[in-house]
Structure formats: C-alpha cells, structure tokens
Design an enzyme around this catalytic site. Structure first.
Site, PDB file in Angstrom:
ATOM      1  N   PHE A  97     -33.895  13.486  -3.545  1.00 28.91           N
ATOM      2  CA  PHE A  97     -33.625  14.073  -4.864  1.00 28.91           C
ATOM      3  C   PHE A  97     -33.864  15.571  -4.857  1.00 28.91           C
ATOM      4  CE2 PHE A  97     -35.427   9.763  -5.441  1.00 28.91           C
ATOM      5  CZ  PHE A  97     -34.244   9.113  -5.761  1.00 28.91           C
ATOM      6  N   CYS A  98     -33.195  16.249  -3.955  1.00 27.79           N
ATOM      7  CA  CYS A  98     -33.397  17.687  -3.741  1.00 27.79           C
ATOM      8  C   CYS A  98     -32.027  18.360  -3.744  1.00 27.79           C
ATOM      9  CB  CYS A  98     -34.099  17.882  -2.395  1.00 27.79           C
ATOM     10  SG  CYS A  98     -34.283  19.591  -1.851  1.00 27.79           S
ATOM     11  N   GLY A  99     -31.986  19.610  -4.117  1.00 22.51           N
ATOM     12  CA  GLY A  99     -30.734  20.347  -4.076  1.00 22.51           C
ATOM     13  C   GLY A  99     -30.159  20.473  -2.674  1.00 22.51           C
TER      14      GLY A  99
END
Length: 181
Positions: free
Chosen positions: A55-57
């Site tokens: 859940f990271c850019g």
C-alpha cells in the site's frame, strides 16, 4: 614466559584474519508461505534484496522487479522481496500479501515473511546490509544489490526504478563478477 606471551600477541591478528567473512548466504529469512527461506539456497547468484509494501506509492515497482527477475534469472540472479511494515504500508497477514502480489503483479520471485528492517529489532540480514551499504532503508522499495560473492553490496534508494540504467548496469556488473561501482 614473556617470549611466549609476545608470540601469542603476534599470532592473534593472524587468527582473527583467518576467520571467514560473513556473506549474505549465511542469513535466512522466513518465507512468506511459512518455513525457512535460507539465502544459502542462492549461493553463487547475484541478489537484489528489496523491502516491499502493498500500500505504497512505489508499489507499482513490483512490475519492474518481476521483469528484472525474469530477465536475469537465467544468468544466476534473483530478486528477493521482503515485505515490511516499518513504514506502515503493509498488511499484517501473509496470505493477503501473497494474494496481492500474485493477483495484481504476478510475482513469482521469492518473498520473505513480514520482516523488521530498521532499529534495534531489525532482522540481522538488514543490519548486515545496512552496515555495508550506507544505512537502513529510508522507505519502501529500497534495493540492496549483492554480488555473486555474497559480500559486495550496493544500495539503491526507492527512487531508483528497477529498469533504471544505473541499476541495470550494476546488475550486469554483479553477474559478470565486476565491481558494481
């Protein structure tokens, strides 16, 4: 008696120098599916150890990591994904991490279980890597490239994508036994 002590002192550095150098292949992680993921299984290969998060850019880097793994695996290279919640962007459940990696990105490279990377509870592998390559990861998708000898390590920050020319050159150098400079 003093002569014996002097010889013992002179011999001590030789004994210390003879101690084997620790390599990346001396470490083991837990596999995402459970059980051990001994890095000794990769002895003689160049490795790219990457701390990952779902859940990271930067999560889309999974695509490039898989392409990198596929491209260089026949030459003795492996990407090792190491999910971490050190930056609060990963699921706590191994099954959810595996499902995400397989269904969204088709990941086939080895994945470790959830691992602590930083601070006093850092996994010994990450403490070892950090000591050799400029410190611990500062964010998700930090990359540690380890040469075939298991000793030489070079770090690449999150901002360096898996297809960046500098990383590709370093992988090729690591595979060829050349300095990763």
């Amino acid at each position: 008696m003093a002569d014996v002590s002097r010889r013992a002192l002179l011999a001590a550095p030789l004994l210390m120098a003879a101690a084997p150098t620790q390599t990346v292949f001396d470490f083991r992680l837990e596999a995402l599916e459970g059980g051990a993921l001994p890095l000794a299984d990769f002895r003689g290969q160049a490795l790219l150890v990457v701390n990952t998060a779902s859940f990271c850019g930067f999560t889309p880097q999974y695509e490039g990591l898989q392409r990198l793994h596929d491209r260089f695996a026949p030459q003795g290279f492996a990407v090792i994904g190491v999910p971490s919640n050190d930056f609060r962007q990963e699921s706590a459940e191994a099954a959810k991490i595996r499902e995400f990696c397989e269904t969204v990105y088709g990941i086939t490279f080895p994945m470790a279980g959830l691992t602590t990377l930083r601070g006093p509870r850092a996994h010994p592998l990450f403490a070892w890597l950090a000591a050799r390559a400029g410190g611990p990861p500062r964010w998700n998708f930090h990359k540690f490239l380890v040469a075939r000898d298991g000793v030489a390590v070079r770090a690449f920050p999150t901002s360096v994508a898996p297809d960046h020319p500098d990383l590709l050159r370093a992988v090729e150098a690591a595979l060829g036994g050349h300095p990763m400079g």
